[in-house]
Design a protein around this motif. Structure first.
Motif, PDB file in Angstrom:
ATOM      1  N   GLY A 184      18.120  -9.523 -44.441  1.00  0.00           N
ATOM      2  CA  GLY A 184      16.853 -10.166 -44.112  1.00  0.00           C
ATOM      3  C   GLY A 184      15.666  -9.702 -44.919  1.00  0.00           C
ATOM      4  O   GLY A 184      14.518 -10.027 -44.591  1.00  0.00           O
ATOM      5  N   PHE A 185      15.898  -8.940 -45.993  1.00  0.00           N
ATOM      6  CA  PHE A 185      14.772  -8.428 -46.782  1.00  0.00           C
ATOM      7  C   PHE A 185      15.158  -8.293 -48.243  1.00  0.00           C
ATOM      8  O   PHE A 185      16.273  -7.899 -48.587  1.00  0.00           O
ATOM      9  N   GLN A 186      14.185  -8.636 -49.099  1.00  0.00           N
ATOM     10  CA  GLN A 186      14.370  -8.487 -50.533  1.00  0.00           C
ATOM     11  C   GLN A 186      13.014  -8.212 -51.157  1.00  0.00           C
ATOM     12  O   GLN A 186      11.992  -8.767 -50.739  1.00  0.00           O
ATOM     13  N   CYS A 187      12.980  -7.325 -52.139  1.00  0.00           N
ATOM     14  CA  CYS A 187      11.702  -7.020 -52.794  1.00  0.00           C
ATOM     15  C   CYS A 187      11.936  -6.615 -54.238  1.00  0.00           C
ATOM     16  O   CYS A 187      13.050  -6.247 -54.632  1.00  0.00           O
ATOM     17  N   LYS A 188      10.860  -6.675 -54.986  1.00  0.00           N
ATOM     18  CA  LYS A 188      10.872  -6.232 -56.377  1.00  0.00           C
ATOM     19  C   LYS A 188       9.781  -5.188 -56.539  1.00  0.00           C
ATOM     20  O   LYS A 188       8.621  -5.426 -56.200  1.00  0.00           O
ATOM     21  N   LEU A 189      10.165  -4.012 -57.035  1.00  0.00           N
ATOM     22  CA  LEU A 189       9.235  -2.903 -57.227  1.00  0.00           C
ATOM     23  C   LEU A 189       9.013  -2.677 -58.713  1.00  0.00           C
ATOM     24  O   LEU A 189       9.970  -2.537 -59.476  1.00  0.00           O
ATOM     25  N   THR A 190       7.755  -2.624 -59.122  1.00  0.00           N
ATOM     26  CA  THR A 190       7.416  -2.457 -60.536  1.00  0.00           C
ATOM     27  C   THR A 190       6.407  -1.326 -60.687  1.00  0.00           C
ATOM     28  O   THR A 190       5.406  -1.270 -59.952  1.00  0.00           O
ATOM     29  N   LEU A 191       6.667  -0.424 -61.632  1.00  0.00           N
ATOM     30  CA  LEU A 191       5.745   0.666 -61.912  1.00  0.00           C
ATOM     31  C   LEU A 191       4.567   0.167 -62.734  1.00  0.00           C
ATOM     32  O   LEU A 191       4.754  -0.457 -63.777  1.00  0.00           O
ATOM     33  N   CYS A 192       3.359   0.455 -62.250  1.00  0.00           N
ATOM     34  CA  CYS A 192       2.152   0.033 -62.970  1.00  0.00           C
ATOM     35  C   CYS A 192       1.547   1.168 -63.788  1.00  0.00           C
ATOM     36  O   CYS A 192       1.098   0.962 -64.919  1.00  0.00           O
ATOM     37  N   SER A 193       1.506   2.359 -63.222  1.00  0.00           N
ATOM     38  CA  SER A 193       0.909   3.494 -63.927  1.00  0.00           C
ATOM     39  C   SER A 193       1.400   4.798 -63.330  1.00  0.00           C
ATOM     40  O   SER A 193       1.922   4.827 -62.210  1.00  0.00           O
ATOM     41  N   MET A 194       1.205   5.878 -64.071  1.00  0.00           N
ATOM     42  CA  MET A 194       1.548   7.202 -63.583  1.00  0.00           C
ATOM     43  C   MET A 194       0.645   8.226 -64.243  1.00  0.00           C
ATOM     44  O   MET A 194       0.370   8.152 -65.452  1.00  0.00           O
ATOM     45  N   HIS A 195       0.113   9.159 -63.457  1.00  0.00           N
ATOM     46  CA  HIS A 195      -0.681  10.243 -64.008  1.00  0.00           C
ATOM     47  C   HIS A 195      -0.571  11.450 -63.095  1.00  0.00           C
ATOM     48  O   HIS A 195      -0.064  11.353 -61.973  1.00  0.00           O
ATOM     49  N   HIS A 196      -1.057  12.584 -63.573  1.00  0.00           N
ATOM     50  CA  HIS A 196      -1.050  13.803 -62.765  1.00  0.00           C
ATOM     51  C   HIS A 196      -2.463  14.081 -62.291  1.00  0.00           C
ATOM     52  O   HIS A 196      -3.404  14.127 -63.089  1.00  0.00           O
ATOM     53  N   ASP A 197      -2.615  14.266 -60.983  1.00  0.00           N
ATOM     54  CA  ASP A 197      -3.918  14.604 -60.423  1.00  0.00           C
ATOM     55  C   ASP A 197      -4.007  16.125 -60.338  1.00  0.00           C
ATOM     56  O   ASP A 197      -3.282  16.757 -59.566  1.00  0.00           O
ATOM     57  N   ALA A 198      -4.902  16.711 -61.123  1.00  0.00           N
ATOM     58  CA  ALA A 198      -4.977  18.168 -61.211  1.00  0.00           C
ATOM     59  C   ALA A 198      -5.476  18.793 -59.914  1.00  0.00           C
ATOM     60  O   ALA A 198      -4.981  19.840 -59.490  1.00  0.00           O
ATOM     61  N   GLU A 199      -6.443  18.170 -59.257  1.00  0.00           N
ATOM     62  CA  GLU A 199      -6.993  18.753 -58.027  1.00  0.00           C
ATOM     63  C   GLU A 199      -5.952  18.801 -56.914  1.00  0.00           C
ATOM     64  O   GLU A 199      -5.852  19.784 -56.185  1.00  0.00           O
ATOM     65  N   ALA A 200      -5.180  17.717 -56.778  1.00  0.00           N
ATOM     66  CA  ALA A 200      -4.159  17.668 -55.735  1.00  0.00           C
ATOM     67  C   ALA A 200      -2.816  18.208 -56.215  1.00  0.00           C
ATOM     68  O   ALA A 200      -1.891  18.361 -55.417  1.00  0.00           O
ATOM     69  N   ASN A 201      -2.705  18.480 -57.515  1.00  0.00           N
ATOM     70  CA  ASN A 201      -1.470  18.972 -58.117  1.00  0.00           C
ATOM     71  C   ASN A 201      -0.275  18.093 -57.751  1.00  0.00           C
ATOM     72  O   ASN A 201       0.769  18.552 -57.280  1.00  0.00           O
ATOM     73  N   CYS A 202      -0.448  16.797 -57.945  1.00  0.00           N
ATOM     74  CA  CYS A 202       0.643  15.878 -57.620  1.00  0.00           C
ATOM     75  C   CYS A 202       0.738  14.784 -58.671  1.00  0.00           C
ATOM     76  O   CYS A 202      -0.245  14.475 -59.362  1.00  0.00           O
ATOM     77  N   ALA A 203       1.936  14.223 -58.792  1.00  0.00           N
ATOM     78  CA  ALA A 203       2.137  13.062 -59.653  1.00  0.00           C
ATOM     79  C   ALA A 203       1.752  11.822 -58.858  1.00  0.00           C
ATOM     80  O   ALA A 203       2.201  11.638 -57.715  1.00  0.00           O
ATOM     81  N   VAL A 204       0.911  10.989 -59.448  1.00  0.00           N
ATOM     82  CA  VAL A 204       0.445   9.772 -58.777  1.00  0.00           C
ATOM     83  C   VAL A 204       1.040   8.571 -59.497  1.00  0.00           C
ATOM     84  O   VAL A 204       0.744   8.321 -60.666  1.00  0.00           O
ATOM     85  N   ARG A 205       1.898   7.855 -58.800  1.00  0.00           N
ATOM     86  CA  ARG A 205       2.466   6.620 -59.343  1.00  0.00           C
ATOM     87  C   ARG A 205       1.897   5.434 -58.581  1.00  0.00           C
ATOM     88  O   ARG A 205       1.751   5.492 -57.356  1.00  0.00           O
ATOM     89  N   THR A 206       1.608   4.380 -59.313  1.00  0.00           N
ATOM     90  CA  THR A 206       1.123   3.142 -58.696  1.00  0.00           C
ATOM     91  C   THR A 206       2.145   2.050 -58.951  1.00  0.00           C
ATOM     92  O   THR A 206       2.555   1.823 -60.093  1.00  0.00           O
ATOM     93  N   PHE A 207       2.574   1.400 -57.868  1.00  0.00           N
ATOM     94  CA  PHE A 207       3.573   0.336 -57.954  1.00  0.00           C
ATOM     95  C   PHE A 207       3.007  -0.962 -57.390  1.00  0.00           C
ATOM     96  O   PHE A 207       2.067  -0.947 -56.583  1.00  0.00           O
ATOM     97  N   THR A 208       3.623  -2.057 -57.774  1.00  0.00           N
ATOM     98  CA  THR A 208       3.435  -3.302 -57.045  1.00  0.00           C
ATOM     99  C   THR A 208       4.742  -3.599 -56.325  1.00  0.00           C
ATOM    100  O   THR A 208       5.833  -3.477 -56.906  1.00  0.00           O
ATOM    101  N   LEU A 209       4.613  -3.939 -55.047  1.00  0.00           N
ATOM    102  CA  LEU A 209       5.772  -4.284 -54.230  1.00  0.00           C
ATOM    103  C   LEU A 209       5.672  -5.761 -53.894  1.00  0.00           C
ATOM    104  O   LEU A 209       4.790  -6.190 -53.149  1.00  0.00           O
ATOM    105  N   ASP A 210       6.570  -6.545 -54.478  1.00  0.00           N
ATOM    106  CA  ASP A 210       6.593  -7.993 -54.275  1.00  0.00           C
ATOM    107  C   ASP A 210       7.763  -8.321 -53.360  1.00  0.00           C
ATOM    108  O   ASP A 210       8.927  -8.126 -53.712  1.00  0.00           O
ATOM    109  N   THR A 211       7.458  -8.792 -52.152  1.00  0.00           N
ATOM    110  CA  THR A 211       8.517  -9.116 -51.194  1.00  0.00           C
ATOM    111  C   THR A 211       9.077 -10.520 -51.389  1.00  0.00           C
ATOM    112  O   THR A 211       9.867 -11.003 -50.569  1.00  0.00           O
TER     113      THR A 211
END
Length: 410
Positions: A239-266
């Motif tokens: 009952g579910f299908q989606c397409k996930l696409t990576l838009c960008s990725m960077h490292h946030d120095a203050e939070a010390n984490c990798a930040v990825r931005t995706f689009t989720l198309d259902t």
């Protein structure tokens, strides 16, 4: 009913081990499983439950006052000490091992009740979760039947996912909502994205991931995202299908984490922006490495800044309880510390998610006179919603440390 001598010896032995962990004599690895397991709670409409009261002795209030007074004179920020710092320092100087043991004892009682309840008519049941073998990463970390996320599938299909809705409410403030979940397995990756699509509102969603995918040679979480920025990756389940696409990725120095931005198309006309924050310097059963502890407050702030739709934050580690529960507690209580909104809403005593003691952390000018412990009360509330939240004494003591550090900030 009489208790055997062995019962008291076992209790004293457990308490002694907990105190050694707090004192730094034992490492988390040595004592990660020294205490009984914990358990979750009622769902969004849960019955009134007896409060878990932190243990006290006749000198508790007297020692609290003296410690707070000493902290007030020794811990200053600039020219004046924050009275909340004195309050939290006094709590942290108390017997945290006794408090944590009280939390774990209540959890063990709930677990035993659930295991004994074969019919499923009791308050605490795990019948649905215990019947699942493929969809649980760990067989001993399960969501309560009455407080689990249900996948939106046809009635004849399996709606199970190892995830729990979490709500925390401080007096006068907007309730905080989260989804605490296990790190997806390879078999449950499509279920994870199905849950995200259904349980988050608006055009954005935020995932906070608090574990590397592997520790040593053991998988802690399947890599459930794509690195493709062109074709994307398809995920599908009943009952579910989606397409996930990576838009960008960077490292946030203050939070010390990798930040990825995706689009989720259902694929039904709905497209959502998903922010994935990977904070992977936090080992299982442990706390973040010391040089990265200060980044946690920035990680909390970043997650809320990106969550423009005010949907539940989706938080997970490996089992979805230890690091997840610690993060949720810190995030909630930091919001109380940073609260600048006048408290005008009345306190509703029947609010099942209310942590009334959290208001002692609101900005103030005098040392609170209450001996309430908002850290204890928050963890107790969390554990009624998902078992084992804040999994060991090391993580529990770490929360006090982070709040003290936040109150030291000018």
């Amino acid at each position: 009913m009489s208790c055997s001598r062995d019962h008291f010896l076992e209790h004293d032995s457990t308490l002694a081990r907990l105190r050694k962990v707090v004192a730094g004599i034992l490492s988390p690895g040595q004592d990660g499983h020294a205490v009984p397991p914990s358990l979750p709670s009622p769902a969004r409409r849960r019955p009134t439950l007896p409060a878990i009261v932190p243990p006290q002795n006749p000198t508790t209030r007297k020692s609290f006052a003296s410690i707070a007074s000493a902290s007030s004179s020794s811990s200053s920020v600039g020219t004046a000490a924050d009275p909340r710092l004195s309050y939290v320092a006094a709590l942290a100087a108390g017997d945290l091992s006794q408090k944590f043991l009280a939390l774990d004892t209540s959890d063990s009682d709930r677990t035993r009740a659930a295991i004994r309840d074969d019919i499923g008519h009791g308050r605490w049941t795990l019948r649905v979760a215990r019947a699942e073998h493929i969809r649980n990463r760990y067989s001993n970390v399960l969501p309560w039947d009455h407080n689990r996320i249900r996948l939106r599938v046809p009635s004849q299909c399996n709606d199970y996912i190892n995830a729990s809705p979490i709500v925390l409410h401080a007096p006068g403030l907007t309730p905080h909502s989260y989804i605490a979940t296990q790190g997806p397995t390879r078999a449950t990756v499509p279920h994870f994205w199905q849950m995200l699509a259904a349980e988050t509102s608006g055009d954005t969603a935020v995932i906070v991931m608090l574990t590397p995918t592997h520790e040593g040679h053991r998988e802690k979480c399947a890599k459930y995202w794509t690195e493709s920025s062109t074709l994307g990756t398809m995920y599908s389940t009943t009952g579910f299908q989606c397409k996930l696409t990576l838009c960008s990725m960077h490292h946030d120095a203050e939070a010390n984490c990798a930040v990825r931005t995706f689009t989720l198309d259902t694929l039904d006309g709905h497209i959502k922006t998903v922010y994935h924050l990977l904070f992977d310097s936090w080992g299982d059963f442990a706390t973040p490495v010391p040089e990265h502890e200060a980044h946690l407050a920035h990680l909390c702030a970043l997650a809320h800044r990106l969550n423009t739709s005010a949907s539940p934050l989706i938080v997970h580690c490996s089992a979805g309880v230890g690091r997840t529960g610690t993060f949720v507690t810190i995030d909630f209580l930091l919001s109380c510390i940073n609260n600048s909104t006048p408290v005008s809403s009345p306190i509703l005593e029947d609010d099942p998610f209310l942590v009334s003691s959290a208001q002692v952390l609101y900005p103030c000018t005098t040392i609170p006179t209450s001996a309430d412990d908002p850290i204890f009360d928050t963890v107790a509330m969390l554990r009624t919603q998902r078992m084992l939240m804040v999994q060991n004494i090391t993580q529990y003591a770490f929360i006090y440390k982070i709040l003290k550090a936040a109150l030291l900030e000018p």
